[in-house]
Design a protein around this motif. Structure first.
Motif, PDB file in Angstrom:
ATOM      1  N   GLY A  58       2.553   2.150  -6.517  1.00  0.00           N
ATOM      2  CA  GLY A  58       1.161   2.292  -6.914  1.00  0.00           C
ATOM      3  C   GLY A  58       0.343   2.658  -5.674  1.00  0.00           C
ATOM      4  N   ILE A  59      -0.966   2.676  -5.824  1.00  0.00           N
ATOM      5  CA  ILE A  59      -1.840   3.025  -4.706  1.00  0.00           C
ATOM      6  C   ILE A  59      -1.998   1.821  -3.781  1.00  0.00           C
ATOM      7  N   LEU A  60      -1.774   2.055  -2.485  1.00  0.00           N
ATOM      8  CA  LEU A  60      -1.905   1.013  -1.472  1.00  0.00           C
ATOM      9  C   LEU A  60      -3.125   1.300  -0.602  1.00  0.00           C
ATOM     10  N   ILE A 100      -1.150  -0.730  11.387  1.00  0.00           N
ATOM     11  CA  ILE A 100      -1.804  -0.653  10.079  1.00  0.00           C
ATOM     12  C   ILE A 100      -1.325  -1.775   9.169  1.00  0.00           C
ATOM     13  N   LYS A 101      -2.129  -2.015   8.140  1.00  0.00           N
ATOM     14  CA  LYS A 101      -1.794  -2.982   7.106  1.00  0.00           C
ATOM     15  C   LYS A 101      -1.924  -2.275   5.769  1.00  0.00           C
ATOM     16  N   LEU A 102      -0.899  -2.393   4.929  1.00  0.00           N
ATOM     17  CA  LEU A 102      -0.881  -1.782   3.603  1.00  0.00           C
ATOM     18  C   LEU A 102      -0.961  -2.897   2.572  1.00  0.00           C
ATOM     19  N   LYS A 103      -1.876  -2.759   1.607  1.00  0.00           N
ATOM     20  CA  LYS A 103      -2.099  -3.819   0.626  1.00  0.00           C
ATOM     21  C   LYS A 103      -2.152  -3.217  -0.764  1.00  0.00           C
ATOM     22  N   ASP A 104      -1.411  -3.816  -1.726  1.00  0.00           N
ATOM     23  CA  ASP A 104      -1.444  -3.301  -3.094  1.00  0.00           C
ATOM     24  C   ASP A 104      -2.482  -4.047  -3.928  1.00  0.00           C
ATOM     25  N   ASP A 133      -2.174  -6.200  -6.215  1.00  0.00           N
ATOM     26  CA  ASP A 133      -1.870  -7.606  -6.461  1.00  0.00           C
ATOM     27  C   ASP A 133      -2.042  -8.471  -5.217  1.00  0.00           C
ATOM     28  N   GLY A 134      -2.398  -7.867  -4.097  1.00  0.00           N
ATOM     29  CA  GLY A 134      -2.608  -8.617  -2.864  1.00  0.00           C
ATOM     30  C   GLY A 134      -1.389  -8.706  -1.968  1.00  0.00           C
ATOM     31  N   ILE A 135      -0.269  -8.120  -2.384  1.00  0.00           N
ATOM     32  CA  ILE A 135       0.937  -8.110  -1.550  1.00  0.00           C
ATOM     33  C   ILE A 135       0.722  -7.111  -0.430  1.00  0.00           C
ATOM     34  N   SER A 136       0.960  -7.543   0.806  1.00  0.00           N
ATOM     35  CA  SER A 136       0.700  -6.653   1.931  1.00  0.00           C
ATOM     36  C   SER A 136       1.901  -6.603   2.866  1.00  0.00           C
ATOM     37  N   SER A 137       1.908  -5.576   3.669  1.00  0.00           N
ATOM     38  CA  SER A 137       2.896  -5.444   4.729  1.00  0.00           C
ATOM     39  C   SER A 137       2.218  -4.733   5.888  1.00  0.00           C
ATOM     40  N   ASP A 166       7.965  -5.973   0.257  1.00  0.00           N
ATOM     41  CA  ASP A 166       8.806  -4.773   0.175  1.00  0.00           C
ATOM     42  C   ASP A 166       8.107  -3.643  -0.579  1.00  0.00           C
ATOM     43  N   VAL A 167       6.846  -3.406  -0.265  1.00  0.00           N
ATOM     44  CA  VAL A 167       6.119  -2.347  -0.957  1.00  0.00           C
ATOM     45  C   VAL A 167       6.363  -0.981  -0.328  1.00  0.00           C
ATOM     46  N   VAL A 168       6.823  -0.944   0.918  1.00  0.00           N
ATOM     47  CA  VAL A 168       7.105   0.323   1.618  1.00  0.00           C
ATOM     48  C   VAL A 168       8.471   0.236   2.286  1.00  0.00           C
ATOM     49  N   PRO A 169       9.116   1.372   2.556  1.00  0.00           N
ATOM     50  CA  PRO A 169      10.405   1.381   3.259  1.00  0.00           C
ATOM     51  C   PRO A 169      10.265   0.867   4.699  1.00  0.00           C
ATOM     52  N   LYS A 170      11.393   0.504   5.313  1.00  0.00           N
ATOM     53  CA  LYS A 170      11.383  -0.081   6.655  1.00  0.00           C
ATOM     54  C   LYS A 170      10.977   0.894   7.743  1.00  0.00           C
ATOM     55  N   GLU A 171      11.572   2.076   7.780  1.00  0.00           N
ATOM     56  CA  GLU A 171      11.167   3.065   8.775  1.00  0.00           C
ATOM     57  C   GLU A 171      11.483   4.461   8.288  1.00  0.00           C
ATOM     58  N   MET A 172      10.682   5.415   8.792  1.00  0.00           N
ATOM     59  CA  MET A 172      10.854   6.807   8.396  1.00  0.00           C
ATOM     60  C   MET A 172      10.053   7.700   9.340  1.00  0.00           C
ATOM     61  N   ILE A 173      10.332   8.984   9.276  1.00  0.00           N
ATOM     62  CA  ILE A 173       9.600   9.994  10.022  1.00  0.00           C
ATOM     63  C   ILE A 173       8.727  10.757   9.022  1.00  0.00           C
TER      64      ILE A 173
END
Length: 127
Positions: free
Chosen positions: A67-69, A84-88, A90-94, A114-121
């Protein structure tokens, strides 16, 4: 002469502070010949040392869709690293760290849900 040098110094500081390297839309969808189960896209705007924006993980697998973060964060003083902080909804953040170099961002997740993958380019898609 002193006034001219002082004015030139102030202009150079202003120009340095306006290098918004993180602004734009970034994603991993330009990857050729790689098997991905998801597409991660982040659109961020940088204003001096603050970052605001949105992100989304989309996939054919429903459990991978985020969904939109909401994205918030800050840029470190030299301008090539951001936290950065990503929040959905429902309030779950990473949280994650971004490193920018030559129109490529290295995304590394620090912790959280676990709303986003661990690492990527990420490649720049749009300005």
């Amino acid at each position: 002469m002193k006034k001219f040098l002082f004015l030139a110094f102030l202009i150079s500081l202003q120009a340095f502070s306006q290098q918004n390297k993180f602004s734009g839309t970034w994603g991993n969808q330009k990857c050729k010949d790689c098997k991905k189960e998801y597409i991660f896209r982040i659109t961020i705007a940088q204003s001096n040392y603050k970052i605001f924006g949105t992100a989304e993980v989309t996939s054919e697998h429903k459990d991978l869709n985020s969904g939109i973060l909401e994205v918030t964060g800050h840029v470190y003083p030299h301008g090539d690293k951001a936290q950065i902080k990503l929040k959905d909804k429902d309030g779950i953040s990473s949280s994650a760290v971004l490193f920018v170099k030559d129109d490529v961002i290295q995304f590394t997740k620090n912790g959280g849900g676990d709303v986003v993958p661990k690492e990527m380019i990420l490649n720049k898609l749009y300005e």
